[in-house]
Design a protein around this motif. Sequence first.
Motif, mmCIF file in Angstrom:
data_model
loop_
_atom_site.group_PDB
_atom_site.id
_atom_site.type_symbol
_atom_site.label_atom_id
_atom_site.label_comp_id
_atom_site.label_asym_id
_atom_site.label_seq_id
_atom_site.Cartn_x
_atom_site.Cartn_y
_atom_site.Cartn_z
ATOM 1 N N ASP A 176 0.813 -1.220 0.000
ATOM 2 C CA ASP A 176 0.000 0.000 0.000
ATOM 3 C C ASP A 176 0.846 1.269 0.000
ATOM 4 O O ASP A 176 0.342 2.348 -0.269
ATOM 5 N N SER A 177 2.123 1.132 0.222
ATOM 6 C CA SER A 177 3.035 2.275 0.210
ATOM 7 C C SER A 177 3.776 2.350 -1.124
ATOM 8 O O SER A 177 4.505 1.415 -1.486
ATOM 9 N N ALA A 178 3.620 3.475 -1.818
ATOM 10 C CA ALA A 178 4.327 3.664 -3.093
ATOM 11 C C ALA A 178 5.837 3.644 -2.874
ATOM 12 O O ALA A 178 6.579 3.106 -3.702
ATOM 13 N N VAL A 179 6.303 4.201 -1.770
ATOM 14 C CA VAL A 179 7.735 4.216 -1.465
ATOM 15 C C VAL A 179 8.244 2.792 -1.264
ATOM 16 O O VAL A 179 9.296 2.408 -1.792
ATOM 17 N N ALA A 180 7.493 1.989 -0.527
ATOM 18 C CA ALA A 180 7.904 0.597 -0.294
ATOM 19 C C ALA A 180 7.917 -0.195 -1.603
ATOM 20 O O ALA A 180 8.804 -1.028 -1.811
ATOM 21 N N ARG A 181 6.939 0.059 -2.483
ATOM 22 C CA ARG A 181 6.931 -0.626 -3.776
ATOM 23 C C ARG A 181 8.170 -0.260 -4.579
ATOM 24 O O ARG A 181 8.827 -1.131 -5.156
ATOM 25 N N LYS A 182 8.521 1.007 -4.615
ATOM 26 C CA LYS A 182 9.712 1.441 -5.360
ATOM 27 C C LYS A 182 10.978 0.830 -4.781
ATOM 28 O O LYS A 182 11.869 0.407 -5.520
ATOM 29 N N MET A 183 11.068 0.768 -3.461
ATOM 30 C CA MET A 183 12.243 0.172 -2.821
ATOM 31 C C MET A 183 12.345 -1.310 -3.163
ATOM 32 O O MET A 183 13.434 -1.816 -3.442
ATOM 33 N N ALA A 184 11.216 -2.007 -3.152
ATOM 34 C CA ALA A 184 11.215 -3.440 -3.473
ATOM 35 C C ALA A 184 11.646 -3.669 -4.920
ATOM 36 O O ALA A 184 12.423 -4.575 -5.205
ATOM 37 N N ILE A 185 11.154 -2.832 -5.822
ATOM 38 C CA ILE A 185 11.518 -2.961 -7.239
ATOM 39 C C ILE A 185 13.014 -2.748 -7.418
ATOM 40 O O ILE A 185 13.671 -3.479 -8.153
ATOM 41 N N ARG A 186 13.573 -1.766 -6.730
ATOM 42 C CA ARG A 186 15.011 -1.497 -6.824
ATOM 43 C C ARG A 186 15.853 -2.649 -6.278
ATOM 44 O O ARG A 186 17.017 -2.792 -6.645
ATOM 45 N N CYS A 187 15.265 -3.463 -5.413
ATOM 46 C CA CYS A 187 15.998 -4.603 -4.835
ATOM 47 C C CYS A 187 15.978 -5.830 -5.729
ATOM 48 O O CYS A 187 16.705 -6.790 -5.473
ATOM 49 N N LEU A 188 15.170 -5.801 -6.771
ATOM 50 C CA LEU A 188 15.150 -6.918 -7.716
ATOM 51 C C LEU A 188 16.383 -6.850 -8.609
ATOM 52 O O LEU A 188 16.891 -5.767 -8.882
ATOM 53 N N PRO A 189 16.846 -7.990 -9.082
ATOM 54 C CA PRO A 189 17.935 -7.959 -10.060
ATOM 55 C C PRO A 189 17.522 -7.115 -11.266
ATOM 56 O O PRO A 189 16.347 -7.113 -11.665
ATOM 57 N N ALA A 190 18.461 -6.405 -11.850
ATOM 58 C CA ALA A 190 18.169 -5.480 -12.965
ATOM 59 C C ALA A 190 17.423 -6.167 -14.099
ATOM 60 O O ALA A 190 16.538 -5.567 -14.714
ATOM 61 N N ALA A 191 17.730 -7.426 -14.356
ATOM 62 C CA ALA A 191 17.086 -8.157 -15.448
ATOM 63 C C ALA A 191 15.589 -8.349 -15.214
ATOM 64 O O ALA A 191 14.836 -8.560 -16.153
ATOM 65 N N LEU A 192 15.140 -8.250 -13.973
ATOM 66 C CA LEU A 192 13.724 -8.451 -13.653
ATOM 67 C C LEU A 192 12.956 -7.147 -13.468
ATOM 68 O O LEU A 192 11.729 -7.149 -13.422
#
Length: 121
Positions: free
Chosen positions: A10-26
């Motif tokens: 529900d947090s846009a900031v948390a979603r962005k942080m999670a996406i940044r933690c994924l490997p670049a290829a994903l």
Amino acid sequence: MNFKVMVCDDSAVARKMAIRCLPAALQGSVQQAENGRDALAHLASEHFDLLLLDLTMPECDGITVLDEIRARRYEVFVLVVSGDIQPQRKQAVKKFNTLGFLNKPVCAKRVCHILTSYGLY
């Protein structure tokens, strides 16, 4: 690689942080859901390989999403990423055979380690 990922928080900031933690290829194949209801709607209409799921959200929480994934027999790997670190919540998540439970803030090394250990990256 056509590996589809959804990040539900529900947090846009948390979603962005999670996406940044994924490997670049994903990172290029990520969709976002603002709550569990949105995540279930996405899962009903298309296939995802991986769901990063928060537990504490309005409208439909993460445990409800896990229940529905099981009931509807969706084939998706789930990695719980939550700030709710109560032992009973972690125990509740275990019965759903998730890839793991990561505390917020999420760490890129931990995400990569888990994905690698399951052969997903």
